[in-house]
Write an enzyme that holds these catalytic residues in place. Structure first.
Site, PDB file in Angstrom:
ATOM      1  N   PRO A 251       0.761  -1.083  -0.117  1.00  0.00           N
ATOM      2  CA  PRO A 251       0.005   0.057  -0.035  1.00  0.00           C
ATOM      3  C   PRO A 251       0.758   1.219  -0.028  1.00  0.00           C
ATOM      4  O   PRO A 251       1.458   1.729   1.328  1.00  0.00           O
ATOM      5  CB  PRO A 251      -0.904  -0.269   1.490  1.00  0.00           C
ATOM      6  CG  PRO A 251      -0.322  -1.089   2.173  1.00  0.00           C
ATOM      7  CD  PRO A 251       0.775  -2.007   1.234  1.00  0.00           C
ATOM      8  N   ASP A 427       5.613   2.539   2.317  1.00  0.00           N
ATOM      9  CA  ASP A 427       4.916   1.240   2.682  1.00  0.00           C
ATOM     10  C   ASP A 427       4.007   1.820   3.850  1.00  0.00           C
ATOM     11  O   ASP A 427       4.486   1.967   4.817  1.00  0.00           O
ATOM     12  CB  ASP A 427       5.722  -0.007   2.987  1.00  0.00           C
ATOM     13  CG  ASP A 427       4.722  -1.183   3.082  1.00  0.00           C
ATOM     14  OD1 ASP A 427       3.543  -1.018   3.568  1.00  0.00           O
ATOM     15  OD2 ASP A 427       5.158  -2.161   3.001  1.00  0.00           O
ATOM     16  N   HIS A 428       2.855   2.107   3.705  1.00  0.00           N
ATOM     17  CA  HIS A 428       1.721   2.437   4.731  1.00  0.00           C
ATOM     18  C   HIS A 428       1.580   1.466   5.817  1.00  0.00           C
ATOM     19  O   HIS A 428       1.135   1.958   6.622  1.00  0.00           O
ATOM     20  CB  HIS A 428       0.604   2.982   4.133  1.00  0.00           C
ATOM     21  CG  HIS A 428      -0.100   4.157   4.841  1.00  0.00           C
ATOM     22  ND1 HIS A 428       0.394   4.471   6.286  1.00  0.00           N
ATOM     23  CD2 HIS A 428      -1.016   5.291   4.529  1.00  0.00           C
ATOM     24  CE1 HIS A 428      -0.412   5.504   6.691  1.00  0.00           C
ATOM     25  NE2 HIS A 428      -1.277   6.119   5.646  1.00  0.00           N
ATOM     26  N   ARG A 429       1.852   0.259   5.651  1.00  0.00           N
ATOM     27  CA  ARG A 429       1.807  -0.607   6.627  1.00  0.00           C
ATOM     28  C   ARG A 429       2.789  -0.585   7.687  1.00  0.00           C
ATOM     29  O   ARG A 429       2.583  -0.900   8.935  1.00  0.00           O
ATOM     30  CB  ARG A 429       1.870  -2.282   6.203  1.00  0.00           C
ATOM     31  CG  ARG A 429       0.836  -2.665   5.284  1.00  0.00           C
ATOM     32  CD  ARG A 429       1.201  -3.925   4.414  1.00  0.00           C
ATOM     33  NE  ARG A 429       2.429  -3.811   3.414  1.00  0.00           N
ATOM     34  CZ  ARG A 429       3.057  -4.739   3.131  1.00  0.00           C
ATOM     35  NH1 ARG A 429       2.303  -5.856   2.957  1.00  0.00           N
ATOM     36  NH2 ARG A 429       4.073  -4.530   2.258  1.00  0.00           N
TER      37      ARG A 429
END
Ligand code: CAO
Length: 455
Positions: A251, A427-429
């Site tokens: 993401p 990476d938004h995680r």
């Protein structure tokens, strides 16, 4: 001729389950343990087998009927009322009478002792139970309750065609996969390029079917004019598959900023003049690498990789940079950038870039990165959305520096300043938006006033 009424045996906790399939019709010859009907509860589907061999005289239920233990299914004319068939039937009935009481236990004991084929509603084709079930398979059935929803006959059809039902979109009630869905899936797969090799559902060209998408458009380009067909280079195929996976699986969010590098540019030119004779050319890239090292020290989660539920925090600082080569994109990695000065970084990066263009990078030259930089500044353009180089968690895109009017509080006037466009994909995680904003602001501070790198 003896006629036997076949009844629904003990099916554990299930009662009032719906008949969703009639697998035989009057006149059909059936063998012991051959499935007669399929019933379905909200948790599982089951095939109810015959406990005798013979010819179906009549069916006593119809599609949609609700059945429970003891409901008569069919009348069967026994074929050669032999001792063996009866004893097998009797044995089966005795066994089913002992089946357990919940889905789990029903699956296990059924598999061990009864001819009932119990399947999770959603059991995919490869785990559909054969007649002779084992407890291991029963476990699989109980574990697969949220997988594709399809009747045993559709699963059989899919199995025969080698179709993985988890990839097929169901158009029936509650997303149930029908035979037509399987046929459409196969049609779509055949229409896509035969040369596209699917790698875990992702390929350089990709059929789209693996992602549940409609097939890639098939166009007869020659209809519109002359064309030339050119195979993708090996590097393009490899990098394409990697980029596709990274784009689909990570993401991404991209944070943009523009930083004033006027003073740094003056400094860079002065250094280049000083080292003109040494043959080392300092470009903005070396300064950005150095500043990135400082950022990684302050924001260690940018120097990390996701491994399952763990974040691997790296203590080393190897910086990758995208290099444009005649054969495609490669990302050599500059080792231990935190232990090197600007001149060493400049020399090594230009050596690595030359090696990349000559196609001489070894796999080791491209591994172990902490974070990557994609600098298009030498070519042009401003902001873009670079794709993260997995398993890294961020990449910095650098555009071309441009002179722009900037408000200066000191002189209360606009002044022409050299502004560098930066695009940080993360990476938004792993990284929150606030952390990314802090990272890029800090990077901006370092590049605007490079003395801060020494702090
Ligand atoms: N703004 C303005 N000018 C810039 C600049 C920037 N951000 N970055 C570089 N330049 C200038 C350099 O100073 C140099 O100028 P001179 O020729 O006058 O000295 C010129 O542009 C060419 O620089 P360069 O590209 O050769 O060198 P570099 O160190 O900046 O970059 C490398 C090296 C390997 C990163 C680059 O050659 C390259 O391949 N870039 C492409 C990366 C890429 O394809 N990214 C996309 C990946 S897919 O998303």
């Amino acid at each position: 001729m003896q006629v036997l009424e076949i009844k629904v045996p003990d099916i554990g906790d299930f009662s009032e389950v719906t008949v969703i399939e009639l697998l035989v019709k009057p006149g059909d010859h059936v063998n012991i343990e051959q499935s007669l009907i399929t019933v379905e509860s909200d948790k599982a589907s089951m095939e109810i087998p015959s406990n005798a061999a013979g010819v179906i005289e009549s069916l006593l239920i119809k599609l949609g009927d609700k059945v429970s233990e003891g409901t008569a299914i069919a009348r069967i004319q026994l074929a050669g009322h032999s001792e063996q068939s009866l004893s097998v039937g009797e044995r089966a009935q005795t066994a089913t009478a002992t089946t357990a009481i919940d889905t789990d236990a029903a699956a296990k004991s059924t598999a061990a002792t009864s001819p009932i084929k119990l399947e999770a509603v959603s059991t995919p084709p490869q785990t559909a139970m054969p007649q002779a079930s084992t407890s291991h398979q029963a476990d699989a059935a109980t574990l697969l309750l949220d997988k594709p929803h399809a009747s045993p006959s559709v699963r059989k059809f899919a199995r025969e065609l080698g179709v993985d039902l988890s990839r097929v979109k169901g158009s029936g009630a509650k997303g149930r996969i029908t035979q037509t869905d399987v046929q459409s899936y196969v049609k779509g797969a055949l229409q896509s390029s035969p040369s596209s090799t699917e790698q875990n559902g992702i390929s350089a060209s990709g059929s789209g079917a693996a992602l549940g998408l409609i097939p890639w458009p098939k166009v007869d380009f020659e209809k519109f004019g002359a064309i030339e067909r050119k195979p993708l280079s090996r590097i393009k195929k490899i990098s394409g598959a990697n980029l596709h996976r990274n784009w689909v699986m990570i993401p991404h969010v991209t944070q943009h900023d523009e930083v004033d590098i006027s003073d740094l540019e003056t400094f860079r030119q002065a250094l280049n003049d000083e080292h003109a004779k040494s043959g080392i050319k300092l470009t903005m890239l070396a300064f950005i690498v150095k500043a990135m090292v400082q950022c990684l020290k302050r924001f260690p989660e940018f120097n990390a990789s996701l491994e399952g539920d763990d974040l691997i925090l790296k203590k080393y600082m190897h910086i990758g940079f995208a290099a444009d080569t005649p054969n495609g994109l490669v990302v050599p990695v500059l080792r231990d950038a935190d232990k090197k000065g600007i001149l060493d970084i400049a020399r090594e990066s230009s050596e690595l870039a030359a090696k990349a263009r000559e196609g001489k990078l070894s796999p080791a030259d491209m591994q172990g990165g902490s974070i990557s930089i994609s600098s298009l500044g030498g070519i042009g353009g401003s902001f873009f959305t670079p794709i993260i180089n997995a398993p890294e968690v961020a990449i910095l895109g650098v555009g071309r520096g441009q002179m722009k009017p900037q408000w200066q509080a000191r002189t209360t006037s606009f002044e022409p300043r050299l502004m560098l466009p930066l695009s940080l994909s993360y990476d938004h995680r792993v990284i929150d938006g606030a952390a990314a904003a802090r990272f890029i602001s800090y990077l901006g501070q370092l590049l605007s006033d490079f003395r801060r790198v020494t702090l």
